[in-house]
Every structure is written in structure tokens, then in C-alpha cells.
Design an enzyme around this catalytic site. Structure first.
Site, PDB file in Angstrom:
ATOM      1  N   GLY A   1       5.961 -21.019  -6.885  1.00 39.58           N
ATOM      2  CA  GLY A   1       4.555 -21.294  -7.174  1.00 39.58           C
ATOM      3  C   GLY A   1       3.842 -20.196  -7.955  1.00 39.58           C
TER       4      GLY A   1
ATOM      5  CB  SER B   1       8.169 -20.717 -11.420  1.00 40.35           C
ATOM      6  OG  SER B   1       7.151 -20.297 -10.534  1.00 40.35           O
TER       7      SER B   1
ATOM      8  CG  ASN C   1       9.026 -29.192  -1.319  1.00 37.72           C
ATOM      9  OD1 ASN C   1       8.396 -29.978  -0.630  1.00 37.72           O
ATOM     10  ND2 ASN C   1       9.065 -27.886  -1.055  1.00 37.72           N
TER      11      ASN C   1
ATOM     12  CG  HIS D   1      10.097 -24.252   1.398  1.00 37.44           C
ATOM     13  ND1 HIS D   1       9.015 -23.425   1.239  1.00 37.44           N
ATOM     14  CD2 HIS D   1      10.367 -24.770   0.172  1.00 37.44           C
ATOM     15  CE1 HIS D   1       8.644 -23.449  -0.036  1.00 37.44           C
ATOM     16  NE2 HIS D   1       9.453 -24.267  -0.698  1.00 37.44           N
TER      17      HIS D   1
ATOM     18  CD  GLU E   1       5.574 -23.355   0.330  1.00 34.54           C
ATOM     19  OE1 GLU E   1       5.623 -24.530   0.700  1.00 34.54           O
ATOM     20  OE2 GLU E   1       5.579 -23.012  -0.873  1.00 34.54           O
TER      21      GLU E   1
ATOM     22  CD  GLU F   1      13.090 -23.248  -3.075  1.00 35.23           C
ATOM     23  OE1 GLU F   1      12.838 -24.028  -3.982  1.00 35.23           O
ATOM     24  OE2 GLU F   1      12.435 -23.197  -2.021  1.00 35.23           O
TER      25      GLU F   1
ATOM     26  CE  LYS G   1       6.094 -26.211  -2.688  1.00 38.42           C
ATOM     27  NZ  LYS G   1       5.888 -24.809  -2.925  1.00 38.42           N
TER      28      LYS G   1
HETATM   29  C1  PEP Z   1       9.402 -24.843  -3.811  1.00 37.24           C
HETATM   30  O1  PEP Z   1       8.393 -24.685  -3.144  1.00 37.24           O
HETATM   31  O2  PEP Z   1      10.468 -25.215  -3.294  1.00 37.24           O
HETATM   32  C2  PEP Z   1       9.311 -24.536  -5.243  1.00 37.24           C
HETATM   33  C3  PEP Z   1      10.417 -24.366  -5.906  1.00 37.24           C
HETATM   34  O3  PEP Z   1       8.051 -24.472  -5.748  1.00 37.24           O
HETATM   35  P1  PEP Z   1       7.663 -24.283  -7.297  1.00 37.24           P
HETATM   36  O4  PEP Z   1       8.594 -25.104  -8.113  1.00 37.24           O
HETATM   37  O5  PEP Z   1       6.253 -24.762  -7.389  1.00 37.24           O
HETATM   38  O6  PEP Z   1       7.794 -22.824  -7.594  1.00 37.24           O
END
Ligand code: PEP
Length: 252
Positions: free
Chosen positions: A175, A215, A9, A97, A99, A169, A11
Site C-alpha cells: 500500500g 504495490s 485481496n 497477512h 495487517e 509481501e 480487503k
Molecule cells: C496486500 O495487501 O496484500 C497488497 C499487496 O497490497 P497492495 O497491492 O495495495 O500493496
């Protein structure tokens, strides 16, 4: 047997030129990777999907979008429909997601509409679910994830549900550099699989791909993916560097 997936992803990152370099580097490297019962999905910004679709045609990855609006066409300025995504041969779309839930106030009901709209055009939703930190600390994480699935996915008939990929998630891991431990991920993935078995049946639950996101990186992917109910990952930050992303792919 369920498919194992690593999805990137991106983003809202990369200029067009940088995106082209990244996608070409990943595509070239994937030429030498044998993906058995496994898939790599790249989800660049919508603006780059056409370029990515051209690369995907000759390559070993599937294409995903990061968002869609649940209508085929109409007066929805700035939005992109599943019909449009389908016309670019997009195979997957990230939905729910954290966000988008947070910054765009996307409700369970709205997400259910997006899921339906995507499935109407044979695009597989990668449905994100997960709790925020106070919910985990208050031991409400199972109830939160259950509600997310019930309200946005469990209206589907079983045939439609088999097209859905789930990504657990935990929001506190996205992040932040603090991933869920393999045991925490396994516990929630097993719980999600149990919910699916209860709602549908054991075969459907066993065939559902459940990804971990938050992460996940080149160092921790192998241990996370070795958990019996973790079928790969949805990768944010670490999907923006070809070498690290490919390291994660090699953990599949
Ligand atoms: C995400 O935003 O779906 C995600 C997993 O981000 P990150 O790997 O940066 O934590």
C-alpha cells in the site's frame, strides 16, 4: 509444473453493489482470457462471498476468503470457520497477512492452526510472509521470513504442504506505492524455494507457487512476474479496479 496465480485481496473495501459490479466486470472479461496453467483468485470481503460464489460458478476465477478462525463451529462471535467457507465452495484463504499480524496480533502459532484448519476442509492457504523496513535495513529479512515459514508451515507433512501457496509481501511495499525491485523479489523468492527444498525436497520446492505482493500494479507486474521464481502476485489496491486488475492478469 507450478500454477501461476494472480489473486486480488479487496480487503475491507466496496459496498455490496459496487462489489457486484466489480466482480461481474472481472468475470465477464475473464471469459475471453485463456488461462493456461494459471488461475485468477478473487478475495472479496466475507460478507460478499455468497454473491461471489454464484458468479464464480459460471466463471473463470476461483474464490478466496481473507480470513478464517481455526475451529469448525462454536462460541467465537463474529468469526468465520473453514467449514463455512467450504460450504460456499471457497477454494483459497489468505493467512498471515501483515495487517492481521499487526492489528490483530496473530502469532506464528495461531497461523499454524489456521493453516491446519483450512487444509482439513480442502481450502488452500495463501500464506503471507515478509519483513518490515527496519528488518530489511538491518539485513534480517531472510531470517524473518525463514522463521515465519518454519513456525507456521513447516510442521506440515509434504502432501499437505503441496496445497499451500506462499505470498512474499515485504511490509514496506504494501500500500505504499514502493514495490520491491524485481531483483529483490527474485532474491527472496529463490531463498524461499531453497528453504522448501531443504525442508521437503526439490520437486516440492519446484512445484510451490510463490506470489509477490506489495504495490504491484498494471505497470510493474510484467517485469516482476518475469522473474524465474515469481509465479504471479497477490494484489491489494490495484485489484479494486477491473481494468488495472485485468492488466495484471494479462502479465501472468
Ligand atoms: C496486500 O495487501 O496484500 C497488497 C499487496 O497490497 P497492495 O497491492 O495495495 O500493496
Amino acid at each position: 509444473m507450478r500454477t501461476r496465480i494472480v489473486a486480488g485481496n479487496w480487503k475491507m473495501n466496496k459496498t455490496f453493489d459496487d462489489a457486484e459490479v466489480l466482480i461481474t466486470d472481472i468475470a465477464d472479461a475473464l471469459d475471453d482470457v485463456a488461462l493456461e496453467n494459471a488461475e485468477v483468485v478473487l478475495c472479496p470481503p466475507a460478507l460478499y462471498l455468497e454473491m461471489a460464489a454464484d458468479v464464480a460458478e459460471e466463471s473463470n476465477f476461483s474464490l478466496g476468503a481473507q480470513n478464517c478462525y481455526p475451529a469448525d463451529s462454536g462460541a467465537y462471535t463474529g468469526e468465520i470457520s473453514p467449514l463455512m467457507l467450504h460450504s460456499l465452495k471457497v477454494n483459497y484463504c489468505i493467512i498471515g497477512h501483515s495487517e492481521r499480524r499487526k492489528y490483530f496480533n496473530e502469532s506464528h502459532e495461531f497461523l499454524a492452526k489456521k493453516v491446519d484448519a483450512l487444509l482439513n476442509h480442502e481450502i488452500r492457504p495463501i500464506f503471507c510472509c515478509g519483513e518490515v523496513l527496519p528488518e530489511r535495513e538491518g539485513n534480517r529479512h531472510f531470517a524473518v521470513v525463514k522463521k515465519q515459514l518454519e513456525e507456521s508451515l513447516f510442521h506440515l507433512a509434504v502432501e499437505a504442504f503441496t496445497q499451500v501457496v506462499i505470498a512474499y509481501e515485504p511490509v514496506w511495499a504494501i500500500g505504499t506505492g514502493v514495490n520491491a525491485t524485481p531483483a529483490q523479489a527474485q532474491e527472496m523468492h529463490a531463498y524461499i524455494r531453497q528453504l522448501i527444498a531443504t525442508k521437503y525436497d526439490h520437486e516440492t520446492a519446484g512445484n510451490t507457487t510463490i506470489l509477490y505482493g506489495g504495490s504491484c500494479n498494471g505497470k510493474n507486474a510484467a517485469e516482476l512476474f518475469s522473474q524465474p521464481d515469481v509465479d504471479g502476485g497477490l494484489i491489494g489496491g490495484a485489484s479494486l479496479k477491473a481494468e488495472e486488475f485485468l492488466q495484471i492478469v494479462s502479465a501472468l
